[in-house]
Design a protein around this motif. Sequence first.
Motif, short mmCIF file in Angstrom:
data_model
loop_
_atom_site.label_atom_id
_atom_site.label_comp_id
_atom_site.label_asym_id
_atom_site.label_seq_id
_atom_site.Cartn_x
_atom_site.Cartn_y
_atom_site.Cartn_z
N GLN A 32 46.24 -2.13 31.88
CA GLN A 32 45.67 -1.69 30.85
C GLN A 32 44.05 -1.87 30.93
O GLN A 32 43.70 -2.95 31.27
N LYS A 33 43.22 -0.76 30.39
CA LYS A 33 41.92 -0.83 30.49
C LYS A 33 41.30 -1.93 29.79
O LYS A 33 40.30 -2.65 30.30
N ARG A 34 41.68 -2.26 28.73
CA ARG A 34 41.15 -3.60 27.79
C ARG A 34 41.44 -4.68 28.68
O ARG A 34 40.42 -5.61 28.46
N TYR A 35 42.56 -4.87 29.39
CA TYR A 35 42.62 -6.24 30.04
C TYR A 35 41.46 -6.11 31.28
O TYR A 35 41.09 -7.31 31.55
#
Length: 310
Positions: A32-35
Motif C-alpha cells: 500500500q502507498k501509505r506504507y
Amino acid sequence: MLLVAELGTRLKEARLSKGYSLDDLQEITKIQKRYLVGIEEGNYSIMPGSFYVRAFIKQYAEAVGLNAEEILETYKSELPATPNDQVSQSMTNSPSRRKVTKGPSNKMMEAMPKIIVALFIVVIIVAIWVLWQSKNSAGPSEVENPTPPEMEYDTNVNPIDSEKDKKDKENKDAQKDDKENTDSTEETPTDEDQTDQTEELKQTISAGTVETDGATTSYTLTGTDAMKIKIEVSGPTFVGIRNQQQQELLTDSRVYNAGEVVEFDATTQNFVRIRLGNSTQAKIYINDELLTYAQQIVTQNIVINFNKEQ
C-alpha cells in the motif's frame, strides 16, 4: 534517528532514479502507498508489525534495484526488533540460567545408538546362520550332479515321431526368422524419412539487442510456430507481460516468490514485453529453451519479436 532518515532517503533516491512514482511502486510491489511513504519517512509506527517493516523494506529495495540484504544489514540497529530478536536478547541478558542435569531419560537417549547398532549386528548374525543352516539341510541329490532338463527323456518315444517333430520345429523357426526380417525391413526408416526429419523446424532465438533506454533488450524468435513462455522464480520479483499496445496479457501481474512458476502461451502474439523487477531471480524459457540475458541488470524489460513459421 539519522540512519533511518538515511535509509528512507536512499530508497527514495533509488526509486526516483528508476523513474518510478509511488503509484508505480505500489503496482510493482503490491504494498500500500501509505506504507511506502512511511518507509521513506522512517515512520514505522503505521506498519502492521515489526516483521512487515523488514519484509516491506526488502521488497522495496529489490524493486528499485538495490541489494536488500545489504540494506537490512546496514540499518539493522535502527529497525524495529522482531519477536524472535526480543526473545533471543531476553535469554542472553537473563541474570541466572537453569542448570540442566542429565536424568535417566537423557542417559537412555545417549545409549540408544549403541543399542540400535548392537541389535543390527545380532540380526546380521542370525541371518547368516539361517542361510548356512538352509544350505546344509539340502540333500545330496538336490545339490550334487543335478540332471539337466535336456538329458531327461522318455524311453517310449517313437524315433520316427521324434524326427517329424524336429522337422516341424525347424520349419516354425524358419517362418519366425522370415517374419522378424520382414518387420525389421518395414521399421527401417528410408532416406526420404530421414530427410523429412532433418528439414523439421529448428527454433532460433537471436542474440539480444539493448535498446536506447538501457533497460530493454529485444530478441527475435524464428524457426517455430509456437511461443510458449515459462518463467521460473527463485526469489521475490515482479513479473508482468504486455503486448505491443502496452495491454496487460498476464492477468496476475505481481511480485512472485521463490518456487513459483509463471506460464503463458503467447503463440497468437507477434510481440511480447516481459517486465522483471529482479531478473537475477528469474529464468525465462521460450518453448522450453532457456533465454540468455544479453545484459546483467536487475530490473529490465525483455522484448520477444515472433516471426512465426507458416
